[in-house]
Design a protein around this motif. Structure first.
Motif, PDB file in Angstrom:
ATOM      1  N   SER A   5      32.150  41.201  45.600  1.00  0.00           N
ATOM      2  CA  SER A   5      32.363  39.959  46.354  1.00  0.00           C
ATOM      3  C   SER A   5      32.494  38.758  45.425  1.00  0.00           C
ATOM      4  CB  SER A   5      31.217  39.737  47.345  1.00  0.00           C
ATOM      5  OG  SER A   5      31.282  40.684  48.394  1.00  0.00           O
ATOM      6  N   ASN A   6      31.815  38.797  44.289  1.00  0.00           N
ATOM      7  CA  ASN A   6      31.989  37.729  43.298  1.00  0.00           C
ATOM      8  C   ASN A   6      33.438  37.656  42.827  1.00  0.00           C
ATOM      9  OD1 ASN A   6      29.284  37.037  43.341  1.00  0.00           O
ATOM     10  ND2 ASN A   6      28.740  38.223  41.532  1.00  0.00           N
ATOM     11  N   LEU A   7      34.042  38.824  42.640  1.00  0.00           N
ATOM     12  CA  LEU A   7      35.435  38.889  42.184  1.00  0.00           C
ATOM     13  C   LEU A   7      36.412  38.592  43.312  1.00  0.00           C
ATOM     14  CD1 LEU A   7      37.565  39.712  39.971  1.00  0.00           C
ATOM     15  CD2 LEU A   7      37.388  42.043  40.910  1.00  0.00           C
ATOM     16  N   LEU A   8      36.087  39.075  44.518  1.00  0.00           N
ATOM     17  CA  LEU A   8      37.031  39.000  45.647  1.00  0.00           C
ATOM     18  C   LEU A   8      36.408  38.273  46.841  1.00  0.00           C
ATOM     19  CD1 LEU A   8      38.237  42.722  45.470  1.00  0.00           C
ATOM     20  CD2 LEU A   8      39.440  40.732  44.554  1.00  0.00           C
ATOM     21  N   PRO A   9      36.088  36.995  46.687  1.00  0.00           N
ATOM     22  CA  PRO A   9      35.498  36.257  47.814  1.00  0.00           C
ATOM     23  C   PRO A   9      36.492  36.188  48.977  1.00  0.00           C
ATOM     24  CG  PRO A   9      36.179  34.746  46.071  1.00  0.00           C
ATOM     25  CD  PRO A   9      36.325  36.123  45.511  1.00  0.00           C
ATOM     26  N   GLY A  10      35.977  36.373  50.172  1.00  0.00           N
ATOM     27  CA  GLY A  10      36.851  36.318  51.346  1.00  0.00           C
ATOM     28  C   GLY A  10      37.436  37.647  51.750  1.00  0.00           C
ATOM     29  N   VAL A  11      37.324  38.663  50.884  1.00  0.00           N
ATOM     30  CA  VAL A  11      37.808  39.996  51.237  1.00  0.00           C
ATOM     31  C   VAL A  11      36.690  40.756  51.944  1.00  0.00           C
ATOM     32  CG1 VAL A  11      38.632  42.218  50.350  1.00  0.00           C
ATOM     33  CG2 VAL A  11      39.436  40.079  49.315  1.00  0.00           C
ATOM     34  N   LYS A  12      36.994  41.321  53.104  1.00  0.00           N
ATOM     35  CA  LYS A  12      36.007  42.079  53.875  1.00  0.00           C
ATOM     36  C   LYS A  12      35.792  43.438  53.214  1.00  0.00           C
ATOM     37  CE  LYS A  12      33.357  43.445  57.256  1.00  0.00           C
ATOM     38  NZ  LYS A  12      31.995  42.910  57.460  1.00  0.00           N
ATOM     39  N   LEU A  13      34.550  43.730  52.831  1.00  0.00           N
ATOM     40  CA  LEU A  13      34.224  45.017  52.226  1.00  0.00           C
ATOM     41  C   LEU A  13      33.777  45.987  53.317  1.00  0.00           C
ATOM     42  CD1 LEU A  13      32.212  43.881  49.055  1.00  0.00           C
ATOM     43  CD2 LEU A  13      34.701  44.088  49.378  1.00  0.00           C
ATOM     44  N   LEU A  19      38.949  46.126  39.314  1.00  0.00           N
ATOM     45  CA  LEU A  19      39.448  45.714  40.638  1.00  0.00           C
ATOM     46  C   LEU A  19      40.285  44.444  40.624  1.00  0.00           C
ATOM     47  CD1 LEU A  19      36.311  46.452  42.880  1.00  0.00           C
ATOM     48  CD2 LEU A  19      38.146  47.992  42.161  1.00  0.00           C
ATOM     49  N   SER A  20      40.679  43.969  39.453  1.00  0.00           N
ATOM     50  CA  SER A  20      41.470  42.733  39.380  1.00  0.00           C
ATOM     51  C   SER A  20      42.805  42.852  40.116  1.00  0.00           C
ATOM     52  CB  SER A  20      41.710  42.338  37.917  1.00  0.00           C
ATOM     53  OG  SER A  20      42.437  43.350  37.251  1.00  0.00           O
ATOM     54  N   ILE A  21      43.308  44.075  40.264  1.00  0.00           N
ATOM     55  CA  ILE A  21      44.575  44.298  40.977  1.00  0.00           C
ATOM     56  C   ILE A  21      44.517  43.726  42.393  1.00  0.00           C
ATOM     57  CG2 ILE A  21      43.840  46.606  41.706  1.00  0.00           C
ATOM     58  CD1 ILE A  21      46.705  47.482  41.753  1.00  0.00           C
ATOM     59  N   PHE A  22      43.334  43.741  43.004  1.00  0.00           N
ATOM     60  CA  PHE A  22      43.222  43.291  44.394  1.00  0.00           C
ATOM     61  C   PHE A  22      43.248  41.772  44.517  1.00  0.00           C
ATOM     62  CE2 PHE A  22      41.136  47.560  44.589  1.00  0.00           C
ATOM     63  CZ  PHE A  22      42.126  48.168  45.350  1.00  0.00           C
ATOM     64  N   LYS A  23      43.037  41.066  43.417  1.00  0.00           N
ATOM     65  CA  LYS A  23      43.246  39.619  43.440  1.00  0.00           C
ATOM     66  C   LYS A  23      44.742  39.321  43.515  1.00  0.00           C
ATOM     67  CE  LYS A  23      40.789  36.712  41.052  1.00  0.00           C
ATOM     68  NZ  LYS A  23      39.871  36.081  42.021  1.00  0.00           N
ATOM     69  N   ASP A  24      45.527  40.098  42.776  1.00  0.00           N
ATOM     70  CA  ASP A  24      46.981  39.907  42.767  1.00  0.00           C
ATOM     71  C   ASP A  24      47.617  40.362  44.084  1.00  0.00           C
ATOM     72  OD1 ASP A  24      46.721  39.017  40.139  1.00  0.00           O
ATOM     73  OD2 ASP A  24      47.018  41.029  39.321  1.00  0.00           O
ATOM     74  N   LYS A  25      47.122  41.481  44.617  1.00  0.00           N
ATOM     75  CA  LYS A  25      47.717  42.064  45.836  1.00  0.00           C
ATOM     76  C   LYS A  25      47.239  41.366  47.107  1.00  0.00           C
ATOM     77  CE  LYS A  25      49.875  45.433  43.663  1.00  0.00           C
ATOM     78  NZ  LYS A  25      51.350  45.556  43.659  1.00  0.00           N
ATOM     79  N   GLN A  26      46.153  40.595  47.013  1.00  0.00           N
ATOM     80  CA  GLN A  26      45.640  39.800  48.136  1.00  0.00           C
ATOM     81  C   GLN A  26      45.411  40.639  49.399  1.00  0.00           C
ATOM     82  OE1 GLN A  26      48.463  36.513  48.402  1.00  0.00           O
ATOM     83  NE2 GLN A  26      47.221  35.308  46.997  1.00  0.00           N
ATOM     84  N   VAL A  27      44.523  41.615  49.282  1.00  0.00           N
ATOM     85  CA  VAL A  27      44.187  42.448  50.439  1.00  0.00           C
ATOM     86  C   VAL A  27      43.210  41.703  51.350  1.00  0.00           C
ATOM     87  CG1 VAL A  27      44.593  44.605  49.217  1.00  0.00           C
ATOM     88  CG2 VAL A  27      42.308  43.594  49.175  1.00  0.00           C
ATOM     89  N   ASP A  28      43.232  42.064  52.627  1.00  0.00           N
ATOM     90  CA  ASP A  28      42.298  41.483  53.605  1.00  0.00           C
ATOM     91  C   ASP A  28      40.994  42.270  53.657  1.00  0.00           C
ATOM     92  OD1 ASP A  28      44.322  39.630  54.641  1.00  0.00           O
ATOM     93  OD2 ASP A  28      45.250  41.442  55.456  1.00  0.00           O
ATOM     94  N   VAL A  29      41.130  43.589  53.460  1.00  0.00           N
ATOM     95  CA  VAL A  29      39.997  44.515  53.582  1.00  0.00           C
ATOM     96  C   VAL A  29      39.991  45.410  52.346  1.00  0.00           C
ATOM     97  CG1 VAL A  29      39.005  46.410  54.946  1.00  0.00           C
ATOM     98  CG2 VAL A  29      40.205  44.549  56.099  1.00  0.00           C
ATOM     99  N   LEU A  30      38.810  45.703  51.842  1.00  0.00           N
ATOM    100  CA  LEU A  30      38.684  46.660  50.744  1.00  0.00           C
ATOM    101  C   LEU A  30      37.700  47.743  51.155  1.00  0.00           C
ATOM    102  CD1 LEU A  30      39.357  47.515  47.840  1.00  0.00           C
ATOM    103  CD2 LEU A  30      37.396  46.137  47.074  1.00  0.00           C
ATOM    104  N   VAL A  31      38.200  48.971  51.229  1.00  0.00           N
ATOM    105  CA  VAL A  31      37.343  50.111  51.555  1.00  0.00           C
ATOM    106  C   VAL A  31      36.647  50.575  50.277  1.00  0.00           C
ATOM    107  CG1 VAL A  31      37.240  52.462  52.446  1.00  0.00           C
ATOM    108  CG2 VAL A  31      38.884  50.841  53.409  1.00  0.00           C
ATOM    109  N   LEU A  32      35.334  50.627  50.311  1.00  0.00           N
ATOM    110  CA  LEU A  32      34.559  51.128  49.177  1.00  0.00           C
ATOM    111  C   LEU A  32      34.521  52.648  49.311  1.00  0.00           C
ATOM    112  CD1 LEU A  32      31.693  48.470  49.190  1.00  0.00           C
ATOM    113  CD2 LEU A  32      33.944  48.384  48.083  1.00  0.00           C
ATOM    114  N   GLY A  33      35.589  53.272  48.794  1.00  0.00           N
ATOM    115  CA  GLY A  33      35.835  54.699  49.012  1.00  0.00           C
ATOM    116  C   GLY A  33      35.095  55.614  48.067  1.00  0.00           C
TER     117      GLY A  33
END
Length: 267
Positions: free
Chosen positions: A195-203, A169-183
């Protein structure tokens, strides 16, 4: 009122994340669950094959006289939802549309990420559904198939789990998404690592909205159970039921359930 059980299916243990929400929100409803571990994983199978597997499980669940079926698997939802809705004489709901709606309901959703299995990502199910609801929101999809195995092999909470999440999921650090759908219904069990990897991103866990949808549909048709005791829970695995039992003991602590093996053909 209708005291018949709700049928739930998944490719493996991930559906327990949906059952966990059912037990919190609708504790008096009885549930019959099939984890198709004998044909796991779905994410690398063809859409046609997954559709047939889901249909066979739906027909098996009907032998338990269920009143509703929940496809607690994003890959199977993408491949089979319209077919099962046509073939089965009961309401059938999936997890994709509720998940898409939940992502768009977040206060900040300028960029939405979606992580799922290879099958769900290849099907384009989430971008398509999100764009049907709001065509102006960018959606960044990323398959993370190895994360499914982490859950199936009971490795959640280990250093390996964090390593796999970081890699996938490191791509989402670069793309800076606001929301991540756990699909994928396996992925909520990795929420801490994500959340450890993407703090501040709404899951967004589609299970929450899926159960809300199921409850509303049953209420609108006066089919909620009349029981005031905790509902029965029957769990079946097409593979090694001991793995499903271990997962249920971990993710559904304190719940009483039976767990057995069942043979359901592939074709």
């Amino acid at each position: 009122m209708d005291n018949r059980p709700i049928g739930v299916m998944d490719s493996g243990l991930g559906g327990l994340s949906v059952i966990r929400i059912f037990r919190e929100q609708m504790p008096n409803e009885s549930i019959v669950f099939v984890g198709d571990q004998g044909h796991f994983p779905y994410g690398t199978r063809t859409q046609e094959n997954v559709c047939q597997l889901a249909l066979n499980i739906g027909k098996y669940l009907m032998t338990h006289d269920i009143k509703m079926m929940v496809i607690a698997c994003n890959t199977a939802t993408a491949a089979s939802l319209p077919i099962l809705q046509k073939e089965l004489p009961i309401p059938v709901i999936g997890v994709i549309k509720p998940g898409a709606e939940a992502a768009l309901e977040q206060p900040k959703h300028d960029r939405i990420g979606v992580t799922a299995t290879e099958g769900t990502i290849k099907a384009g199910a989430y971008p398509k559904t999100i764009h049907e609801l709001n065509p102006n929101v960018p959606v960044i999809p990323k398959a993370a198939q190895p994360m499914v195995s982490v859950v199936e092999h009971n490795e959640v909470g280990t250093p390996k789990a964090q390593e796999v999440v970081n890699e996938e999921l490191s791509i989402f650090k670069d793309k800076q998404v606001d929301v991540l759908v756990l699909g994928c219904t396996h992925f909520p069990f990795l929420s801490k690592e994500i959340s450890n990897l993407l703090p501040g991103v709404k899951l967004v866990d589609p299970a929450l909205e899926t159960v809300k949808t199921a409850k509303k549909m049953l209420a609108d048709s006066d089919q909620l159970t009349g029981n005031d005791q905790p509902g029965e829970m029957k769990l079946y695995s097409t593979g090694n039921f001991k793995d499903l039992q271990t997962g249920a003991e971990k993710w559904l602590p304190g719940d009483h359930f039976t767990c057995e093996h069942v043979d359901i053909p592939e074709d």
